[in-house]
Write a protein that holds these residues in place. Structure first.
Motif, PDB file in Angstrom:
ATOM      1  N   GLU A  43      64.498  18.476 -73.400  1.00 41.30           N
ATOM      2  CA  GLU A  43      64.129  19.793 -72.875  1.00 41.30           C
ATOM      3  C   GLU A  43      63.361  20.596 -73.909  1.00 41.30           C
ATOM      4  O   GLU A  43      62.334  21.210 -73.617  1.00 41.30           O
ATOM      5  CB  GLU A  43      65.375  20.563 -72.447  1.00 41.30           C
ATOM      6  N   PHE A  66      67.444  11.400 -64.610  1.00 43.54           N
ATOM      7  CA  PHE A  66      67.418  12.347 -63.508  1.00 43.54           C
ATOM      8  C   PHE A  66      68.066  13.675 -63.883  1.00 43.54           C
ATOM      9  O   PHE A  66      67.718  14.717 -63.345  1.00 43.54           O
ATOM     10  CB  PHE A  66      68.110  11.739 -62.285  1.00 43.54           C
ATOM     11  N   ASP A  67      69.021  13.625 -64.820  1.00 43.73           N
ATOM     12  CA  ASP A  67      69.626  14.879 -65.287  1.00 43.73           C
ATOM     13  C   ASP A  67      68.565  15.792 -65.888  1.00 43.73           C
ATOM     14  O   ASP A  67      68.591  17.014 -65.693  1.00 43.73           O
ATOM     15  CB  ASP A  67      70.705  14.584 -66.336  1.00 43.73           C
ATOM     16  N   LEU A  69      65.277  15.811 -65.157  1.00 42.08           N
ATOM     17  CA  LEU A  69      64.391  16.317 -64.115  1.00 42.08           C
ATOM     18  C   LEU A  69      65.044  17.432 -63.313  1.00 42.08           C
ATOM     19  O   LEU A  69      64.385  18.385 -62.893  1.00 42.08           O
ATOM     20  CB  LEU A  69      63.968  15.171 -63.196  1.00 42.08           C
ATOM     21  N   LYS A  70      66.364  17.330 -63.121  1.00 41.01           N
ATOM     22  CA  LYS A  70      67.081  18.374 -62.387  1.00 41.01           C
ATOM     23  C   LYS A  70      67.050  19.698 -63.142  1.00 41.01           C
ATOM     24  O   LYS A  70      67.025  20.774 -62.538  1.00 41.01           O
ATOM     25  CB  LYS A  70      68.528  17.956 -62.153  1.00 41.01           C
ATOM     26  N   LYS A  71      67.063  19.628 -64.471  1.00 40.61           N
ATOM     27  CA  LYS A  71      67.111  20.841 -65.287  1.00 40.61           C
ATOM     28  C   LYS A  71      65.742  21.478 -65.516  1.00 40.61           C
ATOM     29  O   LYS A  71      65.658  22.658 -65.863  1.00 40.61           O
ATOM     30  CB  LYS A  71      67.731  20.515 -66.650  1.00 40.61           C
ATOM     31  N   ARG A 133      60.127  16.260 -56.928  1.00 43.96           N
ATOM     32  CA  ARG A 133      61.138  16.879 -56.072  1.00 43.96           C
ATOM     33  C   ARG A 133      61.547  15.931 -54.942  1.00 43.96           C
ATOM     34  O   ARG A 133      62.721  15.833 -54.581  1.00 43.96           O
ATOM     35  CB  ARG A 133      60.612  18.197 -55.487  1.00 43.96           C
ATOM     36  N   MET A 136      63.790  13.301 -56.415  1.00 44.20           N
ATOM     37  CA  MET A 136      65.145  13.771 -56.644  1.00 44.20           C
ATOM     38  C   MET A 136      65.925  13.845 -55.333  1.00 44.20           C
ATOM     39  O   MET A 136      67.100  13.521 -55.272  1.00 44.20           O
ATOM     40  CB  MET A 136      65.118  15.151 -57.302  1.00 44.20           C
ATOM     41  N   GLU A 137      65.260  14.258 -54.269  1.00 44.83           N
ATOM     42  CA  GLU A 137      65.918  14.322 -52.969  1.00 44.83           C
ATOM     43  C   GLU A 137      66.336  12.923 -52.527  1.00 44.83           C
ATOM     44  O   GLU A 137      67.456  12.701 -52.052  1.00 44.83           O
ATOM     45  CB  GLU A 137      64.984  14.932 -51.932  1.00 44.83           C
ATOM     46  N   TYR A 139      66.828  10.318 -54.457  1.00 40.65           N
ATOM     47  CA  TYR A 139      67.829   9.776 -55.369  1.00 40.65           C
ATOM     48  C   TYR A 139      69.221  10.244 -55.002  1.00 40.65           C
ATOM     49  O   TYR A 139      70.203   9.516 -55.176  1.00 40.65           O
ATOM     50  CB  TYR A 139      67.498  10.195 -56.806  1.00 40.65           C
ATOM     51  N   GLY A 140      69.306  11.439 -54.443  1.00 41.40           N
ATOM     52  CA  GLY A 140      70.608  11.994 -54.114  1.00 41.40           C
ATOM     53  C   GLY A 140      71.190  11.461 -52.819  1.00 41.40           C
ATOM     54  O   GLY A 140      72.332  11.749 -52.492  1.00 41.40           O
TER      55      GLY A 140
END
Length: 251
Positions: A43, A66-67, A69-71, A133, A136-137, A139-140
């Protein structure tokens, strides 16, 4: 102008090997502006250096890529995943992230990735955030099932709901997507590139020229080769060698 690049991997050796490959083979195209071995340090490096490209290891100790990218919130850089795992989920990443490289990273694969990035840099400008985005969607989703797919076309890119794709048709090096709203979308990828991706998500290649969404099969008509009627009314031939496997999807 050189592509500003950050390498994120918790293994010192892996970062060193990738750095050396980039410096030895792509020094005219890429400049490494930072490295990180954790999500927190990544970051900081990204905020300070504002890279155009990051090489991101998926598995890092008790964290994963992915953690990060989420942040990050808005993403204005391209992502190339580095991973030791080659499965259908990883193949899906290539259609939402810019691409992926398997460990150990092969020089030829690295060169191809950077060459592709150079060619598509302007075309993809501004699209990285949306594609990440969507990634990430997906992946979840439970069981690794995708809901949406990013495809690039002559106008830029589009985000398609998987459930709205009725069928795909091949035409030389192009693929046509036929949608539930009646639209046809054409992309400059071969149908074979989508076969391995979509087969895991309820699609089946019934013919050299056709992939169908099994949820949109309306009927199967017996004939010498067999035909499939789709919900858009289209009749498609089923190749002899694929007929039994197709029928087995329903019985």
């Amino acid at each position: 102008m050189k592509i500003k690049t950050v390498i994120i991997d918790d293994e010192n050796t892996a970062r060193a090997v990738l750095r050396r490959k980039l410096e030895d083979n792509l020094s005219n195209d890429v400049v490494i502006v930072g490295e990180a071995d954790s999500i927190s340090s990544a970051e900081t490096v990204i905020c300070e250096t504002k890279p155009e490209l990051i090489f991101l290891d998926i598995k890092m100790r008790n964290e994963n890529g992915f953690d990060l990218l989420k942040k990050m919130g808005d993403v204005d850089f391209e992502v190339v995943f580095i991973t030791a795992y080659d499965n259908f989920a990883i193949r899906a990443f290539e259609f939402s992230a810019f691409g992926y490289l398997l460990k150990p990273v092969k020089t030829g694969d690295l060169l191809s990735t950077i060459d592709r990035l150079k060619k598509e840099k302007e075309k993809r400008k501004g699209s990285a955030d949306m594609r990440v985005r969507v990634l990430m969607e997906n992946y979840g989703e439970e069981n690794g099932k995708m809901k949406r797919l990013v495809i690039n076309n002559v106008l830029g890119f589009m985000v398609l709901d998987i459930s709205d794709i009725i069928r795909l048709k091949s035409e030389s090096n192009y693929t046509h997507f036929f949608m539930t709203n009646g639209k046809r979308i054409t992309v400059s990828r071969t149908i074979g590139e989508y076969e391995s991706l979509l087969n895991e998500h309820g699609f089946f290649r019934i013919h050299q020229s056709h992939i169908v969404n099994l949820r949109h099969v309306a009927a199967y008509l017996k004939s010498d080769r067999g035909q499939v009627k789709m919900t858009d009314g289209e009749l498609l031939n089923v190749s002899r060698e694929r007929k039994d496997a197709f029928i087995a999807k329903f019985v």
